[in-house]
Design an enzyme around this catalytic site. Sequence first.
Site, PDB file in Angstrom:
ATOM      1  N   ILE A  17      52.918 -23.180 -11.075  1.00 40.44           N
ATOM      2  CA  ILE A  17      53.681 -22.552 -12.162  1.00 40.44           C
ATOM      3  C   ILE A  17      54.171 -23.599 -13.167  1.00 40.44           C
ATOM      4  O   ILE A  17      54.377 -23.298 -14.346  1.00 40.44           O
ATOM      5  CB  ILE A  17      54.850 -21.714 -11.584  1.00 40.44           C
ATOM      6  CG1 ILE A  17      55.591 -20.917 -12.655  1.00 40.44           C
ATOM      7  CG2 ILE A  17      55.843 -22.579 -10.828  1.00 40.44           C
ATOM      8  CD1 ILE A  17      54.865 -19.703 -13.119  1.00 40.44           C
ATOM      9  N   SER A  38      57.231 -35.847  -9.019  1.00 48.82           N
ATOM     10  CA  SER A  38      56.814 -35.250  -7.763  1.00 48.82           C
ATOM     11  C   SER A  38      57.334 -36.169  -6.651  1.00 48.82           C
ATOM     12  O   SER A  38      57.945 -37.212  -6.927  1.00 48.82           O
ATOM     13  CB  SER A  38      55.306 -35.127  -7.727  1.00 48.82           C
ATOM     14  OG  SER A  38      54.916 -34.400  -6.574  1.00 48.82           O
ATOM     15  N   LYS A 102      62.588 -18.794  -9.837  1.00 44.68           N
ATOM     16  CA  LYS A 102      63.072 -17.733  -8.968  1.00 44.68           C
ATOM     17  C   LYS A 102      62.299 -17.706  -7.667  1.00 44.68           C
ATOM     18  O   LYS A 102      61.149 -18.175  -7.684  1.00 44.68           O
ATOM     19  CB  LYS A 102      63.022 -16.366  -9.645  1.00 44.68           C
ATOM     20  CG  LYS A 102      61.888 -16.084 -10.596  1.00 44.68           C
ATOM     21  CD  LYS A 102      60.467 -16.104 -10.115  1.00 44.68           C
ATOM     22  CE  LYS A 102      60.106 -15.237  -8.970  1.00 44.68           C
ATOM     23  NZ  LYS A 102      58.647 -15.380  -8.593  1.00 44.68           N
TER      24      LYS A 102
END
Lengths: 360, 360
Positions: A17, A38, A102
């Site tokens: 995403i 990361s 979310k």
Amino acid sequence: MADENPVRFGIMGCAEIARKVARAIHLSPNSTLHAVASRSVETAERFAARNGLSPTVKVYGSYSELLEDPHVDAVYMPLPTTLHLHWAILAAQNKKHLLLEKPTALDVGELDRILEACESNGVQFMDGSMWYHHPRTAKMKELLSDTKRFGQIKSIHSSSSYSGNSEFLDNNVRVKPDLDALGALGDAGWYCIGAIMWAMNYQPPSTVTALPSISRNSSGVILSCIASLHWEKEAVVATFFCSFLAHESMDLAISGSNGSLHLEDFIIPYEENSAFFTFTSGAKFVDLHVGWNVKPEETLVESELPQEAMMVQEFARLVKGVNISGCKPDCQWPKVSRMSQSVMDAVIKSIEFGFKPVRM
Amino acid sequence: MADENPVRFGIMGCAEIARKVARAIHLSPNSTLHAVASRSVETAERFAARNGLSPTVKVYGSYSELLEDPHVDAVYMPLPTTLHLHWAILAAQNKKHLLLEKPTALDVGELDRILEACESNGVQFMDGSMWYHHPRTAKMKELLSDTKRFGQIKSIHSSSSYSGNSEFLDNNVRVKPDLDALGALGDAGWYCIGAIMWAMNYQPPSTVTALPSISRNSSGVILSCIASLHWEKEAVVATFFCSFLAHESMDLAISGSNGSLHLEDFIIPYEENSAFFTFTSGAKFVDLHVGWNVKPEETLVESELPQEAMMVQEFARLVKGVNISGCKPDCQWPKVSRMSQSVMDAVIKSIEFGFKPVRM
């Protein structure tokens, strides 16, 4: 026209995403991507290369480094839900505005700690639900608010599902109890709950009831479930179905006393530049009930920017309000997230209590 | 081509819906209208005049007279539900084949007595649900049976509602406890239950659960309710909403593992001569999840006859099979009705038991 002082984003976590949001930051006229991080620098570098990021974008091999970078104004955080509490609070403490993927947290208690950290550090909070920001959503709200054409709201049904293949069902972060313990409820149901609460103008339901139809994997993570929300005084009922085991669906059907609204792609529009929904008002059956006097009318809404870029733009606008104009962070978006998280808690509670109605 | 020995119908009760079925009998090539009856001959005469019935159609001022007419082969009975038990059994005892308006009875016990009377008198039974007979329904079943394009069924949602005005809510037979005690559940919910059971090939659900959201009038008649059906082994869940208090809706959304089907006019198609539904199969999100690889495809199904005429035609075909060819009455249609009535009983029971799941 490009903004001379764009909000400088750091992306924490190189999930799939994040590719979409990296592009959205690029497309949003008031934003720029400053850094990606990361847990390993190799992953971050691969992400940068794969997505053609400018060589000026910093690449960090740890989240802490990104949070310590004073040139990062805001972070977008698509980490597994379990990690939100720790990293979202750290981000706020480092005065980074927070665009949090979310589901925002594992429960409302955790979310409250995140929101408190944002508030006490004066940073903006928003969750990563993109569809709220599509102009179609505003157009639908306009029609739902039309007491003549739509009337009083009566019922809502929403579904959000996709068919996970065996690789997904075995290995995806969304089915791992230590990473995304809310499973399909957190990932797909989040949108349905959000849509229902959006339609109800964020008025809390009287009760939330999970239905005795739930699928879990061997670790107990929800793969499919269904629940209902009820507003007693207003006599409104809503149901939603979320699943990793059913064909791709993003349905929203809202019925009022005088009209009804339908769409089947409310989370991700079929196409990027325009989206539609159908609306029917004042439908009656013709004489002998052999047909209808009206058919659903399609309303097409064009958008110059993809909805995720509009989300980034709106978030960055609020961030600039805080950073440059000295405004207080907007408190509506945290409320929106908190409402979805509270309803989700109630669904979990209802399941645990043997599918009994849970008062809110 | 007109049938030389059409089935001769008698209509018992001059309800609004009888106007539609009188026309359907006229349109159906194997049927003819022989007589109409009301409790007063004036009402029956008014009905005949208003609907331009041929002067050869007999007009009776009592139901008994019609049932005693030896030239009546079959009756269509749109009486209030409370009267079904008495008159349906009498019709069967008078060897009249029975096309009975829905809901077929107040409960399955009553319906069983009606079905027993039909069986022991060798007459055909069918309820008046018209949409089963539209060719669109067969086309949808074909797609739902496609294990590749649709896959295994996962969830179903249906709604049937209309907005009763104050005259309706005060005086209509459908809100009177002594006439149609099942209210919106019997009148509108009947279709949703039928559609769900049709989709499930009439396999009984494991449990039926009414939701704690119900509106009743001052006499206790249901004006609006919502319930769910659950198939444990198959992991299928269905929900339906029925109401006299919400805008006209006739939604059916069925989700499988590989495809999904939607329509919003399943009970009465928008138009008489053609009807459509949408079907989506193999939907995936394009790279970056900024759109879908496929959109719902519209399937248009034309029909030469309106669905109610096809219902009459099918019923008359079965009647002729019994009367002329010596076949046994078809037993599928009684089973279809009985299944809907049983689920309806379970919904009522779940409401009475405080919205607990009822095992079937």
